[in-house]
Design a protein around this motif. Structure first.
Motif, PDB file in Angstrom:
ATOM      1  N   SER A  92     101.900 126.985  69.069  1.00 52.59           N
ATOM      2  CA  SER A  92     102.954 126.102  68.560  1.00 52.59           C
ATOM      3  C   SER A  92     102.615 124.640  68.819  1.00 52.59           C
ATOM      4  N   ASP A  93     102.132 124.337  70.016  1.00 54.85           N
ATOM      5  CA  ASP A  93     101.740 122.960  70.342  1.00 54.85           C
ATOM      6  C   ASP A  93     100.599 122.487  69.434  1.00 54.85           C
ATOM      7  N   GLU A  94      99.619 123.360  69.208  1.00 50.94           N
ATOM      8  CA  GLU A  94      98.502 123.029  68.307  1.00 50.94           C
ATOM      9  C   GLU A  94      99.008 122.757  66.896  1.00 50.94           C
ATOM     10  N   LEU A  95      99.964 123.565  66.446  1.00 52.77           N
ATOM     11  CA  LEU A  95     100.525 123.381  65.111  1.00 52.77           C
ATOM     12  C   LEU A  95     101.236 122.031  64.997  1.00 52.77           C
ATOM     13  N   GLU A  96     101.953 121.652  66.039  1.00 55.24           N
ATOM     14  CA  GLU A  96     102.644 120.361  66.008  1.00 55.24           C
ATOM     15  C   GLU A  96     101.647 119.203  65.975  1.00 55.24           C
ATOM     16  N   MET A  97     100.543 119.325  66.714  1.00 54.15           N
ATOM     17  CA  MET A  97      99.514 118.278  66.647  1.00 54.15           C
ATOM     18  C   MET A  97      98.902 118.239  65.249  1.00 54.15           C
ATOM     19  N   ARG A  98      98.706 119.393  64.653  1.00 57.59           N
ATOM     20  CA  ARG A  98      98.178 119.478  63.286  1.00 57.59           C
ATOM     21  C   ARG A  98      99.132 118.783  62.309  1.00 57.59           C
ATOM     22  N   LEU A  99     100.413 119.027  62.472  1.00 55.86           N
ATOM     23  CA  LEU A  99     101.403 118.431  61.582  1.00 55.86           C
ATOM     24  C   LEU A  99     101.411 116.903  61.711  1.00 55.86           C
ATOM     25  N   ARG A 100     101.314 116.392  62.935  1.00 58.11           N
ATOM     26  CA  ARG A 100     101.263 114.941  63.132  1.00 58.11           C
ATOM     27  C   ARG A 100     100.039 114.352  62.426  1.00 58.11           C
ATOM     28  N   LEU A 101      98.902 115.031  62.523  1.00 53.59           N
ATOM     29  CA  LEU A 101      97.698 114.571  61.859  1.00 53.59           C
ATOM     30  C   LEU A 101      97.867 114.583  60.346  1.00 53.59           C
ATOM     31  N   ILE A 102      98.474 115.643  59.812  1.00 51.16           N
ATOM     32  CA  ILE A 102      98.736 115.739  58.361  1.00 51.16           C
ATOM     33  C   ILE A 102      99.623 114.580  57.922  1.00 51.16           C
ATOM     34  N   ARG A 103     100.684 114.336  58.671  1.00 47.83           N
ATOM     35  CA  ARG A 103     101.604 113.254  58.309  1.00 47.83           C
ATOM     36  C   ARG A 103     100.965 111.884  58.438  1.00 47.83           C
ATOM     37  N   ASN A 104     100.147 111.677  59.474  1.00 53.60           N
ATOM     38  CA  ASN A 104      99.476 110.393  59.642  1.00 53.60           C
ATOM     39  C   ASN A 104      98.469 110.152  58.521  1.00 53.60           C
ATOM     40  N   THR A 105      97.745 111.184  58.146  1.00 53.43           N
ATOM     41  CA  THR A 105      96.767 111.074  57.063  1.00 53.43           C
ATOM     42  C   THR A 105      97.459 110.801  55.737  1.00 53.43           C
ATOM     43  N   ALA A 106      98.602 111.456  55.491  1.00 54.52           N
ATOM     44  CA  ALA A 106      99.349 111.255  54.237  1.00 54.52           C
ATOM     45  C   ALA A 106      99.958 109.872  54.171  1.00 54.52           C
ATOM     46  N   GLY A 107     100.245 109.280  55.333  1.00 52.69           N
ATOM     47  CA  GLY A 107     100.880 107.964  55.373  1.00 52.69           C
ATOM     48  C   GLY A 107      99.922 106.810  55.157  1.00 52.69           C
ATOM     49  N   ARG A 108      98.642 107.108  55.123  1.00 55.99           N
ATOM     50  CA  ARG A 108      97.649 106.032  54.963  1.00 55.99           C
ATOM     51  C   ARG A 108      97.547 105.560  53.554  1.00 55.99           C
TER      52      ARG A 108
END
Length: 177
Positions: free
Chosen positions: A161-177
């Motif tokens: 679950s923690d890994e998934l949340e880090m993955r989601l933050r990365l997805i959102r940060n990449t999409a926000g660029r």
């Protein structure tokens, strides 16, 4: 409905929200990542089983984000599903002898070539409460699990679950660029 199609438009709204949660992590149909592979390895080592997986339960299948002990298998049908049974509850799911357990007597993995006898799984819960899949260990011989082993499996599911949340933050940060 989201930008993707659900196979059955009569899907329960709660299940649709759970499926949305599975899909937001963009892990299904992706290559195995080291973090999940290590967690599957540890689950097998803790229970000394030849098979262990990290799975995500999709609408029509179970996607193996990582799998130790089965080569070439990345997905299974959801029904009749052991993983699907696990995500329907909050607790760790334990089958000590699947050939005698009424929940699993007719399951194809029990009656088929694999000859599954022992199955233990902890649900992977997101930080917002959705049960996405499992971390599990499987053996072809009956066995019992200790309370310490079960607790360790729950910790592994929390790590996913923690890994998934880090993955989601990365997805959102990449999409926000």
């Amino acid at each position: 409905m989201n930008s993707y199609e659900y196979l059955d438009t009569a899907v329960d709204p709660a299940e649709m929200r759970r499926l949305d949660a599975v899909r937001r992590y963009v892990l299904v149909d992706q290559p195995v990542e080291d973090a999940y592979d290590r967690i599957a390895f540890l689950a097998g080592a803790i229970f000394d089983t030849p098979i262990a997986t990290v799975s995500l339960v999709e609408q029509d299948r179970v996607w193996l984000a990582a799998c130790q002990g089965l080569t070439g298998v990345r997905s299974l049908g959801r029904e009749p599903g052991l993983c699907a049974s696990v995500i329907a509850q909050d607790d760790t799911y334990v089958v000590t002898n699947a050939a005698r357990d009424p929940r699993t007597l007719e399951h194809p993995l029990v009656r088929g070539e694999l000859g599954l006898r022992f199955y233990v799984a902890a649900p992977i819960r997101t930080h917002d409460g959705y049960r996405l899949g499992t971390v599990n260990a499987i053996d072809s011989r009956p066995r019992t699990a200790t309370a310490r082993q079960l607790r360790a499996l729950e910790h592994l599911a929390s790590m996913v679950s923690d890994e998934l949340e880090m993955r989601l933050r990365l997805i959102r940060n990449t999409a926000g660029r």
